[in-house]
Scaffold this active site. Structure first.
Site, PDB file in Angstrom:
ATOM      1  N   SER A  92      15.150 108.151  44.500  1.00  8.90           N
ATOM      2  CA  SER A  92      13.867 108.086  43.915  1.00  8.90           C
ATOM      3  C   SER A  92      13.631 109.113  42.804  1.00  8.90           C
ATOM      4  CB  SER A  92      12.773 108.549  44.957  1.00  8.90           C
ATOM      5  OG  SER A  92      11.375 108.068  44.461  1.00  8.90           O
ATOM      6  N   ASP A 215      11.622  96.579  47.818  1.00  6.89           N
ATOM      7  CA  ASP A 215      11.140  98.160  47.614  1.00  6.89           C
ATOM      8  C   ASP A 215       9.528  98.380  47.576  1.00  6.89           C
ATOM      9  OD1 ASP A 215      10.236 101.040  46.744  1.00  6.89           O
ATOM     10  OD2 ASP A 215      12.570 101.079  46.318  1.00  6.89           O
ATOM     11  N   HIS A 244      12.152 101.411  50.330  1.00  2.57           N
ATOM     12  CA  HIS A 244      12.465 102.367  49.287  1.00  2.57           C
ATOM     13  C   HIS A 244      13.358 103.236  49.757  1.00  2.57           C
ATOM     14  CE1 HIS A 244      11.806 104.850  45.796  1.00  2.57           C
ATOM     15  NE2 HIS A 244      11.410 105.857  46.407  1.00  2.57           N
TER      16      HIS A 244
END
Length: 284
Positions: A92, A215, A244
């Site tokens: 991320s 996601d 995710h």
């Protein structure tokens, strides 16, 4: 009182992975992948705890994105004493930080492993009105805003999701990260993203991108944009059965397999350069 250090370190061979967790997250997000890279590939793996993380919201707000970068650079300098080939990566926002450092310290980084890289929160679980935060960020209302985690919490597998939700319910930020990310920290992340996007074209090292098609936090558009704007060879893998948190969810084995493949290629390239140099010296 200083925060307890929850960084992960696995000592192995001269090829190392420096993996960075996400905003408001924890090194635990990377533990499954880190252990496998060490166990299967024999690699050295460091997952540093970013400044202000694994504590309270106040701890996080007392830091800025430059402090987070400093945490990673300290780990990188330490890894340089142990490794000839270093792959930097992350999950991320951690993937964005990896790109920033790869651009800044080109000579120290051989490749990148970018897991669910996030330039925008635009996944299907993000509220439609989230764009208003940029307009309100400097108002009293904006400063009080918290980006609260919501179902499915980045995880498609219900069993794994239940474990994470249980840890969140206990308030254990060292395991599950913060349930809500304060707007001040999100604003710092925007600053990091802005600086990273300016330098993406200078990143020439080979890169692996692993992103979920579904996601829930950051859509596949993030990976496509990064693939188009990096300056070197990019290998993009699209996962079809996770959300995710690709390092934890159902297809983390693919993340591990493709990361090991990247390490194998870069290690072979380093060995080939060494052999070529030895031959040149012998010829002289």
């Amino acid at each position: 009182m200083p925060l307890a250090d929850h960084s992960l370190r696995f000592s192995g061979n001269r090829t190392g992975f420096l993996l960075i967790h996400g905003l408001g997250g924890t090194p635990v997000e990377l533990r499954l992948v880190a252990r496998a890279l060490h166990r299967i590939g024999g690699h050295t793996v460091h997952c540093p705890q970013l400044a202000g993380h694994c504590g309270s919201e106040a701890d996080l707000l007392a830091t800025n994105w430059q402090d987070w970068i400093a945490s990673v650079e300290t780990a990188l300098d330490r890894m340089k004493t142990q490794c000839d080939t270093i792959i930097i990566g992350g999950l991320s926002m951690g993937a964005v930080m990896a790109m920033y450092i790869a651009a800044k310290r080109q000579d120290d980084i051989a490749g990148l492993a970018l897991y669910a890289p996030t330039l925008w929160y635009d996944g299907w679980s993000i509220p439609w009105y989230s764009f208003l935060l940029k307009l309100l960020i400097d108002t009293p209302m904006g400063r009080r805003f918290r980006f609260v985690e919501r179902e499915p919490y980045g995880i498609k597998d219900p069993r794994i999701r239940a474990m994470i939700v249980h840890a969140m319910g206990r308030g254990d930020s060292a395991v599950a990260g913060l349930l809500g990310t304060p707007s001040g920290a999100v604003k710092q992340m925007w600053g990091l993203i802005r600086e990273t996007r300016r330098s993406m074209g200078t990143i020439r090292q080979p890169a692996l991108i692993v992103h979920a098609r579904e996601d829930d936090v950051a859509s596949l558009a993030n990976a496509i944009h990064i693939q188009r704007h990096l300056g070197g060879l990019v290998d993009t893998v699209v996962l079809d059965d996770c959300y995710h948190l690709v390092t934890i969810d159902r297809q983390n084995d693919v993340v591990i397999e493709r990361s090991l493949g990247l390490a194998q290629r870069l290690t072979a390239a380093f060995a080939a350069r060494g052999s070529a140099g030895a031959c040149a010296v012998a010829a002289e």
